[in-house]
Design a protein around this motif. Structure first.
Motif, PDB file in Angstrom:
ATOM      1  N   LEU A 172       0.821  -1.214   0.000  1.00 25.24           N
ATOM      2  CA  LEU A 172       0.000   0.000   0.000  1.00 25.24           C
ATOM      3  C   LEU A 172       0.856   1.265   0.000  1.00 25.24           C
ATOM      4  O   LEU A 172       0.424   2.313  -0.489  1.00 25.24           O
ATOM      5  CB  LEU A 172      -0.934  -0.007   1.218  1.00 25.24           C
ATOM      6  N   PRO A 199       1.515   3.760  -4.647  1.00 21.08           N
ATOM      7  CA  PRO A 199       1.467   5.159  -5.100  1.00 21.08           C
ATOM      8  C   PRO A 199       2.828   5.662  -5.586  1.00 21.08           C
ATOM      9  O   PRO A 199       2.902   6.461  -6.519  1.00 21.08           O
ATOM     10  CB  PRO A 199       1.011   5.917  -3.844  1.00 21.08           C
ATOM     11  N   ARG A 250      -2.718   9.870  -7.324  1.00 20.60           N
ATOM     12  CA  ARG A 250      -4.045   9.392  -7.702  1.00 20.60           C
ATOM     13  C   ARG A 250      -4.598  10.219  -8.854  1.00 20.60           C
ATOM     14  O   ARG A 250      -4.501  11.439  -8.862  1.00 20.60           O
ATOM     15  CB  ARG A 250      -5.001   9.479  -6.509  1.00 20.60           C
ATOM     16  N   LEU A 292      -7.438   1.141  -4.162  1.00 21.65           N
ATOM     17  CA  LEU A 292      -6.237   1.903  -4.508  1.00 21.65           C
ATOM     18  C   LEU A 292      -5.867   1.703  -5.972  1.00 21.65           C
ATOM     19  O   LEU A 292      -5.509   2.667  -6.679  1.00 21.65           O
ATOM     20  CB  LEU A 292      -5.078   1.474  -3.600  1.00 21.65           C
ATOM     21  N   ASP A 344      -8.254   3.782  -8.032  1.00 18.72           N
ATOM     22  CA  ASP A 344      -7.978   5.209  -7.855  1.00 18.72           C
ATOM     23  C   ASP A 344      -6.737   5.645  -8.624  1.00 18.72           C
ATOM     24  O   ASP A 344      -6.669   6.764  -9.149  1.00 18.72           O
ATOM     25  CB  ASP A 344      -7.806   5.535  -6.368  1.00 18.72           C
ATOM     26  N   LEU A 345      -5.741   4.782  -8.661  1.00 18.40           N
ATOM     27  CA  LEU A 345      -4.514   5.089  -9.398  1.00 18.40           C
ATOM     28  C   LEU A 345      -4.683   4.903 -10.903  1.00 18.40           C
ATOM     29  O   LEU A 345      -3.754   5.147 -11.672  1.00 18.40           O
ATOM     30  CB  LEU A 345      -3.364   4.196  -8.897  1.00 18.40           C
TER      31      LEU A 345
END
Length: 550
Positions: free
Chosen positions: A165, A169, A175, A358, A361-362
């Motif tokens: 996690l 990113p 994002r 995630l 979102d990415l």
């Protein structure tokens, strides 16, 4: 209404409908979990009628995860955790790799990018904390070797997901940056990984050096105040506070923080009382977890994408489990331990949802992948209790020793009059009393550290699986007068009783149980006496009261 009642409405709808569906499931003799999941679907946004707040439900469910991991930590010690590190660490890492590879292949077959398929596979590799712990606790397996391996395995998966996690990113940019690709350099990724490692090590060091002294002192001080209400409040404040602080300060998961808090308090004499005080809340919030999972599920995916859904479930239920089973066996553990760990991990849950969100979102993973992850979670959670039931039946029915497990040069059977199976918390007290009187005792134990402790106490030790007839005969059961079964797991105890009675019909068998159902099962299989802790405690207290009165 004069004020916002979203939270109250979510809790009332979640628990109320869960009660109705859980009662119906119980009436139909299926797992109540199926009812809780269906309740979530009914109050979710994809079905008509009342719609509960999904965001609030997920936060309430997180409290259930915290309290469950805190409860498991209370029954764990640092020694227990370290005792399974040699199988839990490499086993979990390899199992994650296998499940991720299978997910990547499915994702590429569906036409996704390699990065999206990799996140999808990673989401399929991690088991649900709530489902695993509820299954183990329902069958009194948490304190067994199988349970310790499964929980240790879960913690390693937890740490791996924390790392993922943080790194995702950094790898794919901020994002919403659709074209970011690998948004960070190799040096940046190493830096991010290093920071995560430092934080995890810092958290563990803080818990073992500072919290290990402060938390027990606080709890003992509150206990001496004599206020039960204050003690209950202190336990909840410690569990939730440490979990929240671990997430905010050290960026580790709530579950990991709660586990360490419980493990530290588990070393105190107040651990049992702390576990009892948190039990009602643990059960209530665990139900909300299953309701929240059901709320995320859109039933249309079953009709629109049946083959991808089946493939996803197959990876979770069969691919991941077979990998875990093979790894546990490769490390030399018996078949029953491998089966338990494999079935425990045959589902996905909370971390899978976080990874899926995630990834979307990415803009690396398509929405379709998230729908498949949710469908896979629902179906695997529904199937998991069934697999556990089948496993228990297999253990009870498997009377014949496994082929190839008997040693050609097995030593001659022992001749002790008393044979004790299990040298854990209960067995070690029994063994200490028998050996302390200078009487002969043979102990059957499959864990090397406990076997060494029994040997040091003066017992003759047979290292092996007591459910195997060859091991029971090696312990001299055909000539023994008494068999004491001190292991906490009812299914194995039942299998041992049946085989022991077949070996020696005149044997006096005394077994341990945790419920009326286990008592009935053990007596039916041939036990002469079954000891249940609650009954014995009540009997001794009543006896003392009568003596004092006399």
């Amino acid at each position: 209404m004069p004020h916002d009642t979203t939270l109250i409405g979510t809790v009332v709808a979640g628990l109320g409908v869960a009660f109705l569906m859980g009662a119906l499931a119980h009436r139909l003799r299926i797992s109540p979990i199926a009812g809780y999941l269906l309740a979530g679907v009914m109050v979710g946004p994809f079905t008509p009628g009342f719609v509960a707040d999904t965001g609030l439900a997920l936060q309430l469910a997180e409290i259930g995860v915290i309290l469950l991991m805190f409860g498991v930590g209370l029954h764990f010690s640092l020694k227990d955790l370290l005792s399974v590190r040699k199988i839990a660490v490499p086993g979990a890492v390899l199992q994650i790799a296998v499940a991720t590879a299978l997910g990547v292949m499915l994702g590429l077959w569906l036409g996704w990018s390699l990065a999206g398929a990799a996140i999808f596979g990673l989401a399929l590799s991690v088991a649900s904390t709530v489902v695993l712990l509820r299954a183990l606790q329902a069958r009194d397996m948490v304190e067994t070797e199988k349970g310790r391996i499964a929980v240790g395995w879960l913690i390693v998966e937890d740490l791996a997901m924390v790392l993922a996690l943080v790194l995702l990113p950094a790898m794919f940019g901020s994002r919403g940056d659709e074209g970011a690709g690998l948004g960070g350099s190799g040096a940046g990724l190493l830096q991010s990984a290093g920071i995560v490692l430092i934080k995890v090590v810092g958290f563990v060091a803080f818990m073992l050096i500072v919290a290990r002294r402060v938390l027990p002192w606080v709890l003992h001080w509150v206990a001496h105040s004599g206020s039960r209400e204050l003690f209950r409040l202190a336990v909840l404040a410690i569990a939730l506070g440490v979990a929240f602080g671990a997430a905010v300060v050290f960026d580790v998961s709530f579950a990991l923080g709660a586990f360490f808090a419980g493990m530290i308090l588990g070393e105190t004499q107040l651990s049992r009382r702390a576990a009892e005080e948190t039990l009602p809340l643990r059960d209530a919030f665990a139900v909300l977890f299953f309701v929240s999972v059901g709320m995320l599920f859109d039933p249309k995916v079953l009709v629109e994408q049946p083959l991808p859904v089946l493939a996803t479930v197959a990876i979770i239920v069969f691919g991941k489990s077979l990998a875990a089973y093979a790894l546990v066996r490769a490390f030399g553990h018996p078949n029953q331990t491998a089966m338990t760990v494999a079935v425990s991990l045959a589902q996905i849950g909370e971390f899978s949802f976080i990874l899926a969100g995630l990834g979307v979102d990415l803009k690396v993973m398509p929405d379709e992948a998230r729908d498949l992850i949710l469908a896979g979670s629902i179906l695997s959670i529904l199937f998991n209790p069934i697999f556990f039931t089948l496993m228990v039946k297999r253990i009870r029915a498997d009377d014949a020793p496994e082929a190839g497990t008997e040693e050609a040069d097995a030593p001659a059977p022992c001749n002790a009059g008393v044979v004790l199976i299990g040298y854990g918390r209960v067995g070690s007290h029994i063994g200490g009393m028998i050996c302390g009187r200078g009487e002969g005792l043979t102990v059957i134990e499959d864990q090397k550290d406990m076997a060494a402790a029994a040997e040091a106490a003066g017992a003759t030790v047979i290292v092996g699986d007591a459910t195997k007839e060859s091991v029971l005969r090696k312990a001299g059961l055909d000539e023994a007068s008494t068999l004491l079964i001190a292991i906490p797991e009812g299914a194995e105890a039942g299998a041992i009783v049946r085989r022991a009675r077949a070996i020696n019909p005149k044997l006096v068998i005394v077994a341990r149980a945790h419920s009326d159902e286990e008592v009935d099962d053990l007596v039916r299989r041939g036990a002469d006496h079954v000891v249940m802790a609650e009954r014995e405690t009540a009997s001794r207290m009543a006896e003392r009261a009568m003596l004092a009165k006399a």
